[in-house]
Motif scaffolding. Sequence first.
Motif, PDB file in Angstrom:
ATOM      1  N   PHE A  10       0.835  -1.207   0.000  1.00 28.65           N
ATOM      2  CA  PHE A  10       0.000   0.000   0.000  1.00 28.65           C
ATOM      3  C   PHE A  10       0.869   1.255   0.000  1.00 28.65           C
ATOM      4  O   PHE A  10       0.627   2.202  -0.751  1.00 28.65           O
ATOM      5  N   ALA A  11       1.907   1.250   0.878  1.00 23.64           N
ATOM      6  CA  ALA A  11       2.746   2.443   0.998  1.00 23.64           C
ATOM      7  C   ALA A  11       3.464   2.706  -0.320  1.00 23.64           C
ATOM      8  O   ALA A  11       3.518   3.849  -0.799  1.00 23.64           O
ATOM      9  N   GLY A  12       3.981   1.626  -0.928  1.00 20.43           N
ATOM     10  CA  GLY A  12       4.708   1.795  -2.185  1.00 20.43           C
ATOM     11  C   GLY A  12       3.820   2.353  -3.281  1.00 20.43           C
ATOM     12  O   GLY A  12       4.173   3.335  -3.941  1.00 20.43           O
ATOM     13  N   VAL A  13       2.642   1.733  -3.450  1.00 19.20           N
ATOM     14  CA  VAL A  13       1.732   2.206  -4.507  1.00 19.20           C
ATOM     15  C   VAL A  13       1.288   3.631  -4.215  1.00 19.20           C
ATOM     16  O   VAL A  13       1.188   4.463  -5.124  1.00 19.20           O
ATOM     17  N   MET A  14       1.066   3.926  -2.927  1.00 17.77           N
ATOM     18  CA  MET A  14       0.600   5.272  -2.584  1.00 17.77           C
ATOM     19  C   MET A  14       1.663   6.316  -2.928  1.00 17.77           C
ATOM     20  O   MET A  14       1.345   7.344  -3.534  1.00 17.77           O
ATOM     21  N   THR A  16       4.166   6.032  -5.058  1.00 14.32           N
ATOM     22  CA  THR A  16       4.354   6.116  -6.506  1.00 14.32           C
ATOM     23  C   THR A  16       3.231   6.917  -7.150  1.00 14.32           C
ATOM     24  O   THR A  16       3.467   7.793  -7.988  1.00 14.32           O
ATOM     25  N   SER A  17       1.980   6.623  -6.759  1.00 12.71           N
ATOM     26  CA  SER A  17       0.874   7.337  -7.401  1.00 12.71           C
ATOM     27  C   SER A  17       0.874   8.799  -6.973  1.00 12.71           C
ATOM     28  O   SER A  17       0.501   9.673  -7.767  1.00 12.71           O
ATOM     29  N   GLY A  18       1.329   9.076  -5.736  1.00 15.37           N
ATOM     30  CA  GLY A  18       1.458  10.468  -5.312  1.00 15.37           C
ATOM     31  C   GLY A  18       2.433  11.227  -6.199  1.00 15.37           C
ATOM     32  O   GLY A  18       2.186  12.356  -6.620  1.00 15.37           O
ATOM     33  N   LEU A  19       3.537  10.544  -6.511  1.00 15.03           N
ATOM     34  CA  LEU A  19       4.526  11.159  -7.397  1.00 15.03           C
ATOM     35  C   LEU A  19       3.939  11.369  -8.793  1.00 15.03           C
ATOM     36  O   LEU A  19       4.121  12.427  -9.410  1.00 15.03           O
ATOM     37  N   MET A  20       3.192  10.359  -9.248  1.00 15.44           N
ATOM     38  CA  MET A  20       2.620  10.437 -10.592  1.00 15.44           C
ATOM     39  C   MET A  20       1.592  11.568 -10.703  1.00 15.44           C
ATOM     40  O   MET A  20       1.408  12.143 -11.776  1.00 15.44           O
ATOM     41  N   VAL A  21       0.918  11.875  -9.581  1.00 16.16           N
ATOM     42  CA  VAL A  21      -0.039  12.986  -9.598  1.00 16.16           C
ATOM     43  C   VAL A  21       0.675  14.252 -10.039  1.00 16.16           C
ATOM     44  O   VAL A  21       0.172  15.048 -10.828  1.00 16.16           O
ATOM     45  N   VAL A  22       1.911  14.434  -9.511  1.00 12.79           N
ATOM     46  CA  VAL A  22       2.646  15.660  -9.817  1.00 12.79           C
ATOM     47  C   VAL A  22       3.289  15.591 -11.197  1.00 12.79           C
ATOM     48  O   VAL A  22       3.322  16.583 -11.920  1.00 12.79           O
ATOM     49  N   VAL A  23       3.769  14.405 -11.575  1.00 11.89           N
ATOM     50  CA  VAL A  23       4.579  14.313 -12.783  1.00 11.89           C
ATOM     51  C   VAL A  23       3.743  14.160 -14.057  1.00 11.89           C
ATOM     52  O   VAL A  23       4.181  14.559 -15.131  1.00 11.89           O
ATOM     53  N   SER A  24       2.548  13.565 -13.938  1.00  8.51           N
ATOM     54  CA  SER A  24       1.752  13.268 -15.142  1.00  8.51           C
ATOM     55  C   SER A  24       1.564  14.495 -16.011  1.00  8.51           C
ATOM     56  O   SER A  24       1.322  15.594 -15.507  1.00  8.51           O
ATOM     57  N   ARG A  25       1.669  14.277 -17.325  1.00  4.59           N
ATOM     58  CA  ARG A  25       1.442  15.397 -18.237  1.00  4.59           C
ATOM     59  C   ARG A  25      -0.043  15.686 -18.379  1.00  4.59           C
ATOM     60  O   ARG A  25      -0.460  16.813 -18.514  1.00  4.59           O
ATOM     61  N   ASN A  26      -0.822  14.605 -18.415  1.00  5.14           N
ATOM     62  CA  ASN A  26      -2.252  14.763 -18.622  1.00  5.14           C
ATOM     63  C   ASN A  26      -2.952  14.939 -17.276  1.00  5.14           C
ATOM     64  O   ASN A  26      -2.836  14.090 -16.407  1.00  5.14           O
ATOM     65  N   PRO A  27      -3.659  16.062 -17.053  1.00  5.15           N
ATOM     66  CA  PRO A  27      -4.296  16.293 -15.753  1.00  5.15           C
ATOM     67  C   PRO A  27      -5.317  15.221 -15.388  1.00  5.15           C
ATOM     68  O   PRO A  27      -5.534  14.967 -14.199  1.00  5.15           O
ATOM     69  N   VAL A  28      -5.941  14.589 -16.395  1.00  5.34           N
ATOM     70  CA  VAL A  28      -6.894  13.522 -16.066  1.00  5.34           C
ATOM     71  C   VAL A  28      -6.171  12.351 -15.420  1.00  5.34           C
ATOM     72  O   VAL A  28      -6.646  11.767 -14.444  1.00  5.34           O
ATOM     73  N   ALA A  37      -4.115   6.890  -4.981  1.00  7.00           N
ATOM     74  CA  ALA A  37      -3.449   7.206  -3.714  1.00  7.00           C
ATOM     75  C   ALA A  37      -4.452   7.163  -2.564  1.00  7.00           C
ATOM     76  O   ALA A  37      -4.163   6.613  -1.496  1.00  7.00           O
ATOM     77  N   PHE A  38      -5.644   7.713  -2.766  1.00  2.29           N
ATOM     78  CA  PHE A  38      -6.694   7.672  -1.732  1.00  2.29           C
ATOM     79  C   PHE A  38      -7.005   6.234  -1.349  1.00  2.29           C
ATOM     80  O   PHE A  38      -7.130   5.891  -0.175  1.00  2.29           O
ATOM     81  N   PHE A  39      -7.111   5.384  -2.363  1.00  3.45           N
ATOM     82  CA  PHE A  39      -7.435   3.987  -2.130  1.00  3.45           C
ATOM     83  C   PHE A  39      -6.413   3.320  -1.243  1.00  3.45           C
ATOM     84  O   PHE A  39      -6.759   2.600  -0.303  1.00  3.45           O
ATOM     85  N   ASN A  40      -5.143   3.559  -1.570  1.00  2.00           N
ATOM     86  CA  ASN A  40      -4.107   2.911  -0.778  1.00  2.00           C
ATOM     87  C   ASN A  40      -4.054   3.468   0.631  1.00  2.00           C
ATOM     88  O   ASN A  40      -3.761   2.734   1.575  1.00  2.00           O
ATOM     89  N   ALA A  41      -4.380   4.755   0.783  1.00  2.00           N
ATOM     90  CA  ALA A  41      -4.462   5.323   2.132  1.00  2.00           C
ATOM     91  C   ALA A  41      -5.561   4.613   2.909  1.00  2.00           C
ATOM     92  O   ALA A  41      -5.383   4.273   4.093  1.00  2.00           O
ATOM     93  N   ALA A  42      -6.695   4.344   2.215  1.00  2.00           N
ATOM     94  CA  ALA A  42      -7.783   3.615   2.879  1.00  2.00           C
ATOM     95  C   ALA A  42      -7.316   2.222   3.297  1.00  2.00           C
ATOM     96  O   ALA A  42      -7.636   1.754   4.397  1.00  2.00           O
ATOM     97  N   GLY A  43      -6.518   1.593   2.426  1.00  2.00           N
ATOM     98  CA  GLY A  43      -5.986   0.278   2.759  1.00  2.00           C
ATOM     99  C   GLY A  43      -5.121   0.326   4.012  1.00  2.00           C
ATOM    100  O   GLY A  43      -5.194  -0.550   4.871  1.00  2.00           O
TER     101      GLY A  43
END
Lengths: 209, 341
Positions: A10-14, A16-28, A37-43
């Motif tokens: 969970f921590a790893g995916v969270m 990574t996805s947190g980083l991807m939120v910032v790095v992604s070119r496409n806002p969607v 990231a929210f999901f993994n936080a719930a986990g």
Amino acid sequence: MIDALFFYLFAGVMLTSGLMVVVSRNPVYSVLFLILAFFNAAGMFVLIGAEFLAMLLVVVYVGAVAVLFLFVVMMLDINFAEMRAGFQKYLSLGLVVGGILVFELVTVMYGDVFSNGSLPIAIEIANTTQLGGVLYTKYAFLFQIAGLILLVAMIGAISLTMRKRVGVRRQSIADQINRRPEDVMEVVTMPSSKAQNKAKAGAGSVDHE
Amino acid sequence: MLDFIMQDWILDLGWIVAKIMVVIGPLLIAVAYLTLAERRVIGFMQLRKGPNVVGPFGLFQPFADALKLMAKETILPAGANKVVFMVAPMLTFILSLVAWAVIPFGEGLVIANINVGILYLFAISSLGVYGVIMAGWASNSKYAFLGALRSAAQMVSYEVSMGLVIINVLLCAGSLNLLDIVEAQREMWFALPLLPMFVVFFISTLAETNRAPFDLPEGESELVAGYFVEYSSMSFALFFLGEYANMILMSSMTVILFLGGWLSPIDIWPLNVIPGPLWFIIKIMLVLFVFLWVRATTPRYRYDQLMRLGWKIFLPFSLIYVVLTAGFLLITDRLPAVVLG
């Protein structure tokens, strides 16, 4: 062992996805990674036995807030090149803010906030009951104040965006519901088809469709 | 020691997988026959026969449909966002299956008996909107996008009143655990004292599953087929299966919250020998029949009327009902006992 495995998953995916939120070119993509990231936080909440908070996180943030995010981001017409142009300009500012946050986290972790043993979670009582017992008794007034702040924010947003436009034709729902057949149509009693045919035969023409 | 633990672990895993199979297998068959039942029931209501050619009474029709869909070509639209386009139907289908983990079929017959069962169901059902939005956006088509926007607004709106209805039930049951909620209805089903909430909940589930008269996200007459207009073959089939599995899920949620789950209507001899799971299935089928009945008899809502119904009627009504229920329980001293630490 399995707990630890799931924690690192969970921590790893969270992260990574947190980083991807910032790095992604496409806002969607950013919003979709935010949801992950929210999901993994719930986990992680489930792992420490806070299942009520975990479900609330999914219901409120993933089920409602992020939907509206996605809704807005999908409708925006974004020029990606223009967005990336400011990256270098804001990099130094971002690093400073990030550095301060990391410093604060480290001081909290090595300070004596968490040093007095584990967090007090009694396993025997469901944590929904525990939360309710504290929230509605000891902190009832604070809870009410939090509710009031949200209400004021909501009213503020409505009053900022609402404007009375003139010349708009609105529907009057009450009128629509109160409309009765008698008001708008007239029921005519026609003579029976036999009599009608006789009358038409007299006139000399019968049309069929 | 280590291989002993490993063995135990594998046994546990196998046991869980077996339980999941026992639920998912019949569920998928039920989904297949629900599509047939829908066409037959609506056919009879409209004085037609419905599909009656393939097999006796048309019983093999779902399999013929499934084979046809599998044999078709999967089409990726040229301007589509390929990853999101393919993930959307999978997400819809997975979400319609994972919720079954907490549904109790009888006393203790549940895969995962968790404390916050009803919240889990609510959370999963609120995620269904993502499949629709992602499909609409990734298709790169105006019709699909409009359908997705409608669906997002509709599902978020009706979730609010659904949540408040659930709070009513929780006030009476005093627990978030689904087994406890059903047990609390042993004397009287919640459908009787909370009848208005039962109706509100049922209508909200219609909106939540995008069923007629709230099927605006699909809106054949205006949006062609709405959010899944660009989908074909198996990816379309997954949306289709997901929608029907969601219908069954929402029906079972209605049964658990209001119609006493696996309990027999009255505790007398010929009725209470019928096993609990059978009662549960009979009740689900009744609710599903009403789903189909509504589709056959009501015209589609206009979009502004849909929003008005959700926000201006259901939301205030269910909110007032929460206050009334809480007040009534407090005055008559019937609030369920909660043990505080």
